[in-house]
Design a protein around this motif. Structure first.
Motif, PDB file in Angstrom:
ATOM      1  N   PRO A  22      -8.159 -33.066  45.254  1.00  0.00           N
ATOM      2  CA  PRO A  22      -9.270 -32.244  45.724  1.00  0.00           C
ATOM      3  C   PRO A  22      -9.002 -30.793  45.339  1.00  0.00           C
ATOM      4  O   PRO A  22      -7.848 -30.378  45.244  1.00  0.00           O
ATOM      5  CB  PRO A  22      -9.222 -32.429  47.242  1.00  0.00           C
ATOM      6  CG  PRO A  22      -7.831 -32.865  47.543  1.00  0.00           C
ATOM      7  CD  PRO A  22      -7.359 -33.619  46.345  1.00  0.00           C
ATOM      8  N   ASP A  23     -10.037 -30.057  45.101  1.00  0.00           N
ATOM      9  CA  ASP A  23      -9.851 -28.681  44.659  1.00  0.00           C
ATOM     10  C   ASP A  23     -10.806 -27.768  45.407  1.00  0.00           C
ATOM     11  O   ASP A  23     -11.977 -27.671  45.069  1.00  0.00           O
ATOM     12  CB  ASP A  23     -10.083 -28.612  43.140  1.00  0.00           C
ATOM     13  CG  ASP A  23      -9.464 -27.357  42.556  1.00  0.00           C
ATOM     14  OD1 ASP A  23      -8.684 -26.702  43.274  1.00  0.00           O
ATOM     15  OD2 ASP A  23      -9.780 -27.032  41.402  1.00  0.00           O
ATOM     16  N   ILE A  24     -10.282 -27.126  46.420  1.00  0.00           N
ATOM     17  CA  ILE A  24     -11.117 -26.229  47.224  1.00  0.00           C
ATOM     18  C   ILE A  24     -11.335 -24.942  46.440  1.00  0.00           C
ATOM     19  O   ILE A  24     -10.395 -24.390  45.875  1.00  0.00           O
ATOM     20  CB  ILE A  24     -10.436 -25.918  48.573  1.00  0.00           C
ATOM     21  CG1 ILE A  24     -10.254 -27.203  49.374  1.00  0.00           C
ATOM     22  CG2 ILE A  24     -11.228 -24.900  49.356  1.00  0.00           C
ATOM     23  CD1 ILE A  24      -9.422 -27.037  50.632  1.00  0.00           C
ATOM     24  N   THR A  26     -11.317 -21.463  46.432  1.00  0.00           N
ATOM     25  CA  THR A  26     -10.871 -20.387  47.323  1.00  0.00           C
ATOM     26  C   THR A  26     -11.628 -19.107  46.978  1.00  0.00           C
ATOM     27  O   THR A  26     -12.016 -18.901  45.835  1.00  0.00           O
ATOM     28  CB  THR A  26      -9.364 -20.130  47.175  1.00  0.00           C
ATOM     29  OG1 THR A  26      -9.108 -19.751  45.826  1.00  0.00           O
ATOM     30  CG2 THR A  26      -8.564 -21.374  47.497  1.00  0.00           C
TER      31      THR A  26
ATOM     32  N   GLU B  74      -6.013 -31.225  50.819  1.00  0.00           N
ATOM     33  CA  GLU B  74      -5.722 -29.837  50.454  1.00  0.00           C
ATOM     34  C   GLU B  74      -6.200 -28.936  51.576  1.00  0.00           C
ATOM     35  O   GLU B  74      -7.194 -29.222  52.233  1.00  0.00           O
ATOM     36  CB  GLU B  74      -6.452 -29.484  49.151  1.00  0.00           C
ATOM     37  CG  GLU B  74      -6.152 -28.084  48.674  1.00  0.00           C
ATOM     38  CD  GLU B  74      -6.787 -27.759  47.319  1.00  0.00           C
ATOM     39  OE1 GLU B  74      -7.353 -28.683  46.703  1.00  0.00           O
ATOM     40  OE2 GLU B  74      -6.721 -26.603  46.917  1.00  0.00           O
ATOM     41  N   PHE B  75      -5.447 -27.853  51.802  1.00  0.00           N
ATOM     42  CA  PHE B  75      -5.800 -26.916  52.859  1.00  0.00           C
ATOM     43  C   PHE B  75      -5.797 -25.498  52.305  1.00  0.00           C
ATOM     44  O   PHE B  75      -4.855 -25.094  51.638  1.00  0.00           O
ATOM     45  CB  PHE B  75      -4.785 -27.019  54.009  1.00  0.00           C
ATOM     46  CG  PHE B  75      -5.051 -26.073  55.149  1.00  0.00           C
ATOM     47  CD1 PHE B  75      -6.130 -26.273  55.997  1.00  0.00           C
ATOM     48  CD2 PHE B  75      -4.219 -24.988  55.371  1.00  0.00           C
ATOM     49  CE1 PHE B  75      -6.372 -25.404  57.056  1.00  0.00           C
ATOM     50  CE2 PHE B  75      -4.452 -24.113  56.428  1.00  0.00           C
ATOM     51  CZ  PHE B  75      -5.531 -24.331  57.271  1.00  0.00           C
ATOM     52  N   ASN B  76      -6.852 -24.789  52.581  1.00  0.00           N
ATOM     53  CA  ASN B  76      -6.952 -23.374  52.190  1.00  0.00           C
ATOM     54  C   ASN B  76      -7.106 -22.558  53.471  1.00  0.00           C
ATOM     55  O   ASN B  76      -8.131 -22.632  54.133  1.00  0.00           O
ATOM     56  CB  ASN B  76      -8.167 -23.186  51.265  1.00  0.00           C
ATOM     57  CG  ASN B  76      -8.546 -21.721  51.081  1.00  0.00           C
ATOM     58  OD1 ASN B  76      -9.716 -21.375  51.170  1.00  0.00           O
ATOM     59  ND2 ASN B  76      -7.577 -20.857  50.842  1.00  0.00           N
ATOM     60  N   THR B  83      -3.288 -22.277  48.737  1.00  0.00           N
ATOM     61  CA  THR B  83      -3.643 -23.667  48.997  1.00  0.00           C
ATOM     62  C   THR B  83      -2.369 -24.469  49.209  1.00  0.00           C
ATOM     63  O   THR B  83      -1.330 -24.182  48.610  1.00  0.00           O
ATOM     64  CB  THR B  83      -4.439 -24.292  47.842  1.00  0.00           C
ATOM     65  OG1 THR B  83      -3.701 -24.117  46.636  1.00  0.00           O
ATOM     66  CG2 THR B  83      -5.813 -23.669  47.694  1.00  0.00           C
ATOM     67  N   PHE B  84      -2.473 -25.440  50.080  1.00  0.00           N
ATOM     68  CA  PHE B  84      -1.347 -26.333  50.363  1.00  0.00           C
ATOM     69  C   PHE B  84      -1.855 -27.763  50.214  1.00  0.00           C
ATOM     70  O   PHE B  84      -2.975 -28.073  50.597  1.00  0.00           O
ATOM     71  CB  PHE B  84      -0.828 -26.107  51.787  1.00  0.00           C
ATOM     72  CG  PHE B  84      -0.356 -24.704  52.035  1.00  0.00           C
ATOM     73  CD1 PHE B  84       0.925 -24.314  51.689  1.00  0.00           C
ATOM     74  CD2 PHE B  84      -1.210 -23.757  52.589  1.00  0.00           C
ATOM     75  CE1 PHE B  84       1.362 -23.017  51.912  1.00  0.00           C
ATOM     76  CE2 PHE B  84      -0.790 -22.455  52.812  1.00  0.00           C
ATOM     77  CZ  PHE B  84       0.507 -22.084  52.473  1.00  0.00           C
ATOM     78  N   TYR B 391     -10.274 -27.794  54.900  1.00  0.00           N
ATOM     79  CA  TYR B 391      -9.634 -29.005  54.387  1.00  0.00           C
ATOM     80  C   TYR B 391     -10.591 -29.699  53.425  1.00  0.00           C
ATOM     81  O   TYR B 391     -11.807 -29.699  53.626  1.00  0.00           O
ATOM     82  CB  TYR B 391      -9.339 -30.001  55.508  1.00  0.00           C
ATOM     83  CG  TYR B 391      -8.290 -29.589  56.500  1.00  0.00           C
ATOM     84  CD1 TYR B 391      -6.949 -29.801  56.247  1.00  0.00           C
ATOM     85  CD2 TYR B 391      -8.651 -29.030  57.711  1.00  0.00           C
ATOM     86  CE1 TYR B 391      -5.978 -29.457  57.174  1.00  0.00           C
ATOM     87  CE2 TYR B 391      -7.690 -28.676  58.654  1.00  0.00           C
ATOM     88  CZ  TYR B 391      -6.361 -28.891  58.373  1.00  0.00           C
ATOM     89  OH  TYR B 391      -5.418 -28.547  59.299  1.00  0.00           O
TER      90      TYR B 391
END
Lengths: 439, 406
Positions: A22-24, A26, B74-76, B83-84, B391
């Motif tokens: 997954p690619d948030i 940012t 993924e967590f921002n 990002t983690f 997330y």
């Protein structure tokens, strides 16, 4: 078989998807209306990264301006040099470390005295002894000087009276004539943070109202106007912080009158309380019984209570009679607390109005730290409060912050900057910084 | 010196775990068709999907399958560009079904062993949320003996008893630095058990459409196990260790309705709707055998909400030996926005599935499936940990099963 063939393609396609995380998206860091290419920080011990009763390399590395500057580098910020102690003198001025706890749970603090950066001491006539530290000669962006007051920014001989400032200057004490304000503005800069003013109230408070004086609010206003006017004269933008309510820090709220009296009464139930020498008005002091509104300093040696003191009436127990009150230096009594608080409120009113006049961002440290004290704070799964050691924010001196506390403050500065200038400096990860180190 | 100063550590090593951690992988044929199966008759997996349909199965079955899955999250963090990501660990939900009854009898007996709830997330020990969670491995294994009875040619019912065996393993950092500046660590591991039941009804209508209704009860699972806390020696007294804990996790009941449509001899179309009663998950409590000011009984509100899924799938049989399947669905989140946690970063989710079935021999089938599930990006601030951020999660699940039928 046509279908099987078709299925191979599906399998192949699915395997490709398997590689996809997954690619948030940012938010993109931006500098907004501010230019961070040379950011300088102005302030006292909090700005220098002072912690645990000393200035040392590990504390400097985690100073809030260095954290802010590192985050600024994602939006065009430049290098940020700090006057670091070198690694073989990493313990700088020396500091306190936690060696353990007594059976009753009292912390046992021991001073670190090795690998210091002390180069000597000079006696300044009419002032006292000044400890001198190894000189720092490189570029500086962090101008934090432990101990400095706003009151002193234009005082030319100050470079001879404060060893932490003296080490940044080219001349050896007692030959310095460079006022702090001239020193910090000698080179061009584009952005600044200013958190001066704490010591204009704190130095009075930590000395129990006995060893220093509060800065006059009118003098404070004049100097703050001068400072901010000078810093913004060439178009630099910046952020300023208000002065915390110094009476809310663990230094004044850990050793309490109630706890001392309860401890004494365990041994001697007839004791009513402890006597202090309290401010009546002006400079008149008189002994009286202490109340919960009187603040005892963290460094008060409570073992002195009850020890015999020679008086004209014969030996009397320390702290337990009106003739043997606790020394003034250990107590910020109720009237002194009120004086200190009123001065801080006046200082902050000045800081906010001067900042507004110059269009600067403001981090209201007064409100922030009072909220932490009143409600606590939870960040990324860690509960903080303003308790001594257990609270997680304040270091072992009960005045300055832990690296984690400085990271929290750095994020507050970043939020204030982002809100004012439309920038998007990313916050730092508070969980990556250590708190108090337990043996 | 300061002999009247007592130190009370008031940090927050609360253990929060949570979520829509239902794993819907109970049969390769059904996965291929978008997890449908309440209103259709496929194989022994009806033991899970609809015990009422088991008596209608034309044959007896012994089958086993596995669906190794990778949960990539993924967590921002809020106000950050960091990002983690979770480590790519592989969880292994599996199924076993046996269905047996005399030929042309009105009854069948079924046994199902399957893993309906679980989670495997490993964020590591240096990410922003390490004090909320480093890693969680939760497994449940349901054992379900089942009896199904055909009342008429058009109507059958069935019910099963459920025994749940569960395992949990959880790591979390403790925000106390040792002399080297490293965090403390908490580790909980234990086993749990619980009981439940399920039941279903299956209709064959005159028009050929099949309809199923099923209910799987909630399973309140009690855990007990060991708690280890490793912190700096001077404060180890605040963290009694080794320690033991007990905890209760209410696993939700599920109501399902499904229909099967057969527009041509080659096609089966299935639609399912489910209501998962996650609202039973109001609180999570941990009780420790040895307590201290820091380690104490914790009751953590979760405030879960009912969740719904809508699923559809189809199977095409172009030639007798081969079946192709595809499907998909949409599921709503169980966790409200302020109770989302890194244990399972719950969110509304969409998924797409595909599958293939092949008849290897006259009594032996192999079925393969693949699922891609996407948990939509979700911005959350956890009410407990204040861990705030976004997330987003992808889940990849290949699966294979063998079934022997006669």
């Amino acid at each position: 078989m046509k279908f099987l063939k078709q299925h191979y393609y599906i399998i192949a396609g699915l395997l490709l998807i398997t590689a996809c995380k997954p690619d948030i998206k940012t938010p993109k860091p931006t500098n907004g209306a501010a230019d961070f290419s040379r950011y300088i920080s102005i302030g006292n011990s909090l700005t220098a990264g002072y912690a645990d009763g000393g200035l040392y390399l590990a504390g400097q590395m985690n100073s809030y301006p260095s954290i802010v500057a590192k985050q600024m580098q994602t939006v065009g910020g430049g290098v940020f040099n700090q006057p670091l102690f070198n690694s073989d003198q990493a313990n700088g001025s020396g500091y306190l470390q936690l060696a353990g706890f007594s059976a009753a749970g009292s912390p046992n603090l021991t001073p670190v005295t090795s690998n210091l950066a002390v180069r000597g001491q000079i006696a300044v006539p009419g002032f006292g002894n000044v400890t001198l530290y190894t000189k720092y000669t490189g570029d500086i962006e962090n101008y934090g000087v432990p101990g400095i007051k706003l009151l002193q920014i234009t005082y030319a001989p100050y470079g001879n009276l404060n060893g932490f400032y003296e080490r940044l200057l080219p001349q050896d004490a007692p030959n310095n004539t460079m006022p702090y304000l001239a020193f910090i503005t000698a080179k061009p800069f584009t952005f600044f943070s200013n958190w001066l003013g704490n010591n204009d109230a704190l130095a009075y408070a930590t000395s129990g109202g006995a060893g220093d004086v509060l800065t006059d609010p009118n003098t404070f206003a004049a100097l703050d106007n001068l400072l901010i006017g000078t810093l913004t004269a060439k178009g630099a933008k910046g952020v300023v912080a208000t002065v915390p309510d110094v009476t809310s820090i663990p230094y004044f709220n850990t050793v309490t009158v109630g706890a001392i009296v309860a401890g004494v009464q365990q041994a001697n139930p007839s004791v009513k309380g402890i006597y202090i020498n309290a401010l009546v008005s002006g400079t008149t002091y008189a002994p009286r019984l202490a109340t919960a509104s009187d603040l005892i300093v963290l460094t008060f040696p409570t073992s002195k209570i009850g020890t015999p003191v020679t008086t004209p009436f014969g030996p009397l127990p320390y702290g337990l009679t009106p003739y043997t009150p606790v020394d003034n230096q250990y107590v910020l009594d109720e009237n002194e607390v009120a004086l200190t608080r009123n001065h801080v409120i006046a200082f902050n009113s000045t800081i906010k109005s001067v900042a507004a006049a110059h269009g600067l961002a403001v981090f209201d440290a007064y409100t922030f730290l009072n909220n932490v004290k009143q409600y606590g704070l939870v960040v990324d799964g860690v509960g903080f409060n303003s308790g001594y050691i257990s609270g997680g924010i304040f270091s072992l001196d009960g005045v300055h912050l832990t690296p984690r506390g400085y990271a929290i403050v750095a994020n507050q500065f970043i939020d204030a900057i982002n809100a004012k200038y439309g920038s998007n400096i990313p916050e730092t990860n508070v969980a990556a910084y250590p708190g108090v180190k337990f043996p | 010196m300061k002999k009247y100063l007592l130190l009370v550590l008031a940090l927050m090593p609360v253990l929060v775990f949570a979520q829509g951690f239902q794993v819907n992988l109970e049969g390769e044929k059904q996965i291929g068709m978008g997890h449908t199966g309440t209103g259709t008759l496929q194989d022994g997996a009806s033991v899970f999907f609809n015990p009422g349909a088991v008596a209608m199965l034309p044959e007896n079955y012994v089958q086993a399958g596995i669906s190794p899955l990778v949960f990539m999250s993924e967590f921002n963090p809020s106000n950050s560009n960091a990002t983690f990501r979770t480590a790519n660990k592989i969880a292994t939900p599996f199924t076993f079904y046996g269905v047996w009854g005399p030929k042309n009898s009105f009854w069948k007996f079924g046994l199902g062993i399957y893993t309906p709830f679980g989670g495997l997330t490993d964020w590591g020990d240096s990410w922003q949320g390490k004090y909320a969670l480093e890693s969680l491995d939760l497994k449940t294994i349901f054992f379900q003996p089942t009896l199904s009875v055909k009342l008429t040619d058009y109507l059958s019912i069935g019910a099963g008893f459920v025994y749940n065996h569960a395992d949990i393993d959880l790591h979390q950092a403790i925000p106390i630095s040792n002399s080297a500046g490293a965090d403390g660590q908490g580790h909980l591991s234990g086993t749990g058990k619980g009981y439940g039941w399920n039941a279903g009804i299956f209709f064959k209508t005159l028009s050929g459409v099949t309809i199923g209704l099923s209910h799987r009860s909630g399973v309140s699972t009690s855990f007990n196990g060991n708690a280890m806390f490793s912190v700096a020696p001077s404060v180890q007294g605040n963290f009694p260790s080794p320690n033991t804990f007990t905890s209760k996790v209410p696993l939700p009941s599920t109501n399902s309705v499904g229909i099967g449509l057969y527009p041509s001899p080659n096609w089966t179309i299935a639609i399912d709707a489910n209501e998962v009663n996650w609202d039973v998950f109001k609180n999570l409590s941990f009780t420790y055998a040895q307590k201290s000011s820091t380690i104490n009984t914790t009751v953590l509100p979760q405030n879960y909400e009912q969740a719904y899924t809508l699923r559809a799938g189809a199977e095409y049989r172009g030639c007798p030996k081969l079946a192709l399947r595809f499907g998909g669905g949409y599921a709503t989140a169980a966790a409200p926005a302020d109770f989302v946690s890194p244990q399972v970063p719950d969110a509304n989710r969409v998924y797409f599935t595909g599958g293939i079935g092949y008849k290897i021999a006259s009594h032996l089938n192999v079925d393969a499936s693949f699922e891609f599930e996407h948990l939509l990006a979700r911005q959350t601030t956890n009410a407990y940990t204040q861990l705030s951020g976004t997330y987003e999660t992808n889940v990849y699940i290949p699966g294979i099963s063998l079934s022997y039928h006669w």
